[in-house]
Design an enzyme around this catalytic site. Sequence first.
Site, PDB file in Angstrom:
ATOM      1  N   ALA A  15       0.834  -1.206   0.000  1.00 28.13           N
ATOM      2  CA  ALA A  15       0.000   0.000   0.000  1.00 28.13           C
ATOM      3  C   ALA A  15       0.868   1.255   0.000  1.00 28.13           C
ATOM      4  O   ALA A  15       0.615   2.206  -0.748  1.00 28.13           O
ATOM      5  CB  ALA A  15      -0.941   0.002   1.205  1.00 28.13           C
ATOM      6  N   GLU A  34      10.231   3.336   6.519  1.00 32.38           N
ATOM      7  CA  GLU A  34       9.959   1.927   6.841  1.00 32.38           C
ATOM      8  C   GLU A  34      10.751   1.552   8.086  1.00 32.38           C
ATOM      9  O   GLU A  34      11.959   1.722   8.128  1.00 32.38           O
ATOM     10  CB  GLU A  34      10.369   1.043   5.650  1.00 32.38           C
ATOM     11  CG  GLU A  34      10.477  -0.442   5.958  1.00 32.38           C
ATOM     12  CD  GLU A  34       9.189  -1.052   6.517  1.00 32.38           C
ATOM     13  OE1 GLU A  34       8.120  -0.828   5.941  1.00 32.38           O
ATOM     14  OE2 GLU A  34       9.267  -1.738   7.572  1.00 32.38           O
ATOM     15  N   ASN A  42       4.159  -7.368   5.251  1.00 29.55           N
ATOM     16  CA  ASN A  42       3.397  -8.603   5.051  1.00 29.55           C
ATOM     17  C   ASN A  42       3.141  -8.856   3.571  1.00 29.55           C
ATOM     18  O   ASN A  42       2.916  -9.992   3.167  1.00 29.55           O
ATOM     19  CB  ASN A  42       2.040  -8.522   5.755  1.00 29.55           C
ATOM     20  CG  ASN A  42       2.092  -9.049   7.170  1.00 29.55           C
ATOM     21  OD1 ASN A  42       3.060  -9.689   7.567  1.00 29.55           O
ATOM     22  ND2 ASN A  42       1.038  -8.815   7.919  1.00 29.55           N
ATOM     23  N   ARG A 279     -12.030 -19.208   4.651  1.00 30.41           N
ATOM     24  CA  ARG A 279     -10.972 -19.540   5.599  1.00 30.41           C
ATOM     25  C   ARG A 279     -11.503 -19.854   6.990  1.00 30.41           C
ATOM     26  O   ARG A 279     -10.998 -20.761   7.657  1.00 30.41           O
ATOM     27  CB  ARG A 279      -9.968 -18.385   5.667  1.00 30.41           C
ATOM     28  CG  ARG A 279      -9.185 -18.273   4.385  1.00 30.41           C
ATOM     29  CD  ARG A 279      -8.276 -17.082   4.360  1.00 30.41           C
ATOM     30  NE  ARG A 279      -7.405 -17.176   3.200  1.00 30.41           N
ATOM     31  CZ  ARG A 279      -6.495 -16.261   2.874  1.00 30.41           C
ATOM     32  NH1 ARG A 279      -6.358 -15.177   3.625  1.00 30.41           N
ATOM     33  NH2 ARG A 279      -5.741 -16.418   1.824  1.00 30.41           N
ATOM     34  N   HIS A 382      -3.305 -14.867  10.840  1.00 35.00           N
ATOM     35  CA  HIS A 382      -2.825 -14.485   9.513  1.00 35.00           C
ATOM     36  C   HIS A 382      -3.065 -13.029   9.156  1.00 35.00           C
ATOM     37  O   HIS A 382      -2.210 -12.384   8.559  1.00 35.00           O
ATOM     38  CB  HIS A 382      -3.502 -15.375   8.479  1.00 35.00           C
ATOM     39  CG  HIS A 382      -3.050 -15.104   7.075  1.00 35.00           C
ATOM     40  ND1 HIS A 382      -1.714 -15.024   6.744  1.00 35.00           N
ATOM     41  CD2 HIS A 382      -3.737 -14.861   5.939  1.00 35.00           C
ATOM     42  CE1 HIS A 382      -1.607 -14.758   5.456  1.00 35.00           C
ATOM     43  NE2 HIS A 382      -2.814 -14.637   4.949  1.00 35.00           N
ATOM     44  N   ARG A 422     -11.812 -12.192   5.653  1.00 31.51           N
ATOM     45  CA  ARG A 422     -11.245 -11.755   4.376  1.00 31.51           C
ATOM     46  C   ARG A 422     -11.111 -12.942   3.422  1.00 31.51           C
ATOM     47  O   ARG A 422     -10.710 -14.021   3.822  1.00 31.51           O
ATOM     48  CB  ARG A 422      -9.861 -11.136   4.589  1.00 31.51           C
ATOM     49  CG  ARG A 422      -9.223 -10.666   3.305  1.00 31.51           C
ATOM     50  CD  ARG A 422      -7.908 -10.005   3.582  1.00 31.51           C
ATOM     51  NE  ARG A 422      -6.907 -10.921   4.089  1.00 31.51           N
ATOM     52  CZ  ARG A 422      -6.145 -11.698   3.335  1.00 31.51           C
ATOM     53  NH1 ARG A 422      -6.267 -11.685   2.024  1.00 31.51           N
ATOM     54  NH2 ARG A 422      -5.251 -12.495   3.885  1.00 31.51           N
ATOM     55  N   GLY A 425      -6.685 -13.410  -1.499  1.00 33.15           N
ATOM     56  CA  GLY A 425      -6.483 -12.662  -2.742  1.00 33.15           C
ATOM     57  C   GLY A 425      -7.067 -11.255  -2.690  1.00 33.15           C
ATOM     58  O   GLY A 425      -6.768 -10.423  -3.543  1.00 33.15           O
TER      59      GLY A 425
HETATM   60  P1  ADP Z   1       0.139  -3.014   3.651  1.00 34.88           P
HETATM   61  O1  ADP Z   1       0.746  -3.226   2.316  1.00 34.88           O
HETATM   62  O2  ADP Z   1      -1.225  -3.550   3.778  1.00 34.88           O
HETATM   63  O3  ADP Z   1       0.218  -1.586   4.072  1.00 34.88           O
HETATM   64  P2  ADP Z   1       2.442  -4.405   4.860  1.00 34.88           P
HETATM   65  O4  ADP Z   1       2.501  -5.223   6.081  1.00 34.88           O
HETATM   66  O5  ADP Z   1       2.851  -5.039   3.577  1.00 34.88           O
HETATM   67  O6  ADP Z   1       0.946  -3.839   4.766  1.00 34.88           O
HETATM   68  O7  ADP Z   1       3.342  -3.097   5.014  1.00 34.88           O
HETATM   69  C1  ADP Z   1       3.340  -2.297   6.151  1.00 34.88           C
HETATM   70  C2  ADP Z   1       4.754  -1.829   6.415  1.00 34.88           C
HETATM   71  O8  ADP Z   1       4.751  -0.788   7.378  1.00 34.88           O
HETATM   72  C3  ADP Z   1       5.646  -2.924   6.979  1.00 34.88           C
HETATM   73  O9  ADP Z   1       6.800  -3.048   6.190  1.00 34.88           O
HETATM   74  C4  ADP Z   1       5.944  -2.449   8.389  1.00 34.88           C
HETATM   75  O10 ADP Z   1       7.219  -2.861   8.866  1.00 34.88           O
HETATM   76  C5  ADP Z   1       5.864  -0.946   8.235  1.00 34.88           C
HETATM   77  N1  ADP Z   1       5.637  -0.214   9.512  1.00 34.88           N
HETATM   78  C6  ADP Z   1       4.815  -0.576  10.522  1.00 34.88           C
HETATM   79  N2  ADP Z   1       4.857   0.323  11.536  1.00 34.88           N
HETATM   80  C7  ADP Z   1       5.729   1.294  11.140  1.00 34.88           C
HETATM   81  C8  ADP Z   1       6.225   2.491  11.743  1.00 34.88           C
HETATM   82  N3  ADP Z   1       5.830   2.863  12.966  1.00 34.88           N
HETATM   83  N4  ADP Z   1       7.114   3.246  11.050  1.00 34.88           N
HETATM   84  C9  ADP Z   1       7.537   2.869   9.825  1.00 34.88           C
HETATM   85  N5  ADP Z   1       7.126   1.749   9.215  1.00 34.88           N
HETATM   86  C10 ADP Z   1       6.222   0.959   9.850  1.00 34.88           C
END
Ligand code: ADP
Length: 449
Positions: A15, A34, A42, A279, A382, A422, A425
């Site tokens: 996202a 990040e 995830n 699920r 999950h 959910r 997919g």
């Molecule tokens: P989505 O794609 O649904 O947003 P993801 O789990 O793929 O979910 O990505 C979320 C990302 O945000 C992860 O890589 C996670 O480590 C990062 N994240 C979570 N909390 C923080 C934070 N406080 N500061 C920076 N990054 C963060």
Amino acid sequence: LKDKYDVIIIGAGGAGMTAALEAKENGMNPVIFEKMAAAGGNTNKSSSGMNASETKFQQEQNIEDSNDLFYKETLKGGKNTNDTDLLRYFVDHSASAIDWLDSKGISLNNLTITGGMSVKRTHRPEDGSAVGQFLVNGLVRNVQEQDIPLFVNADVKEITEKDGKVTGVKVLLNGEEEKTIEASAVIVATGGYGANMELIAEVRPDLKGLVTTNQEGSTGDGIKMIEALGGTTVDMDQIQVHPTVQQEQSYLIGEAVRGEGGILVSSEGKRFTNELDTRDNVTAAINKLPEKSAYIVFDSGVKSRVKAIQQYEEMGFVIQGDSIEALAKEINVPADQLQATLDTWNEAVKNKEDAEFGRTTGMDNDLSTGPFYAIKIAPGIHYTMGGVKINTNTEVLTTDGQPIPGLFAAGEVIGGLHGSNRIGGNSVGDIIVFGYQAGVKAAEYVKAQ
Ligand code: ADP
């Protein structure tokens, strides 16, 4: 690192990176923070694919589908508790999200099916491999090509505001130095809270002790930061337990193994459920078995159609038998029973009628080509359906339904879209559709300031 950007994106999962690319496309100067040592979140672990309807790839393959059917089946899977505005927006923009990815060199043109869906609308990479790594690699490549700064080990601790408007974030860099960075808009894409066992135990005490498939950064930080600004949440107790998780390494065995023909058998060597039910229902069926675990059984045909199985093999999860009898011996189930189970199943596939459990999908091919294989699985945490409340503009809402100026959210951090269950997919679709929208809407907001 600068002191000021147009838009700050928190989290470099699917996202966040999608939002950053679209913000840039709309003339913004974005930055991504990040907290982990690498991008991906995830998203990197997602396996099945991306659900979308009325896509060009479905058309090319003569798969009849409609946004209405996708809507209806998702709503049914979510037990009619989905946020219907978000769901409508999601299905109606799913095909354009597939096209957008394609235009970025991320082509998902191989179609399969997941539990609760009646047609092939799960889009995955051409070679049938897991969608997550392919998607993350593609997005990272685009982020780099667009010169969007992405800082890892950058843990956002707080979203700052003044007079009710977002003004930026406080971020801890490399665990050492905290900096305040300004921006007119912040997009929260921090993912879910599936690795926050404390929070899960609080909202769902019954799930204590389960393994989790989540990456360790999924701790719900974004939800806490948004709540601190007056944002509200929905469905926080809706946590998805996935039925097929390899327990020793908490590793998810993708639905495509069943979607391409695999079945589930108990320690008695018998099927016990429609393997492609939703699920929650498959999980409940496994938990009813005295051993609370099962084997996914498949043949060489399934193995050739699901590339991820090679990876499962490398990780040591796959048990092999040259014949059904040999496999039965390996997994310690009665050989004649396993043989009988497969015979009955192959008849069901031939007649397109599963008299025992009413399965209707993932029946294009029978299980008759040796060697035969099994993976031992049991349920694990999950995905977190709950999260912050947004509208279809991805604006974060307060308890009385007002947008918080400058604050946007997309991805697993948001709640409501998936209702109480959910569909496999749908989260990859979610992050692209709403990540894109967040990038566009944040840019519009910044320009209007
Ligand atoms: P989505 O794609 O649904 O947003 P993801 O789990 O793929 O979910 O990505 C979320 C990302 O945000 C992860 O890589 C996670 O480590 C990062 N994240 C979570 N909390 C923080 C934070 N406080 N500061 C920076 N990054 C963060």
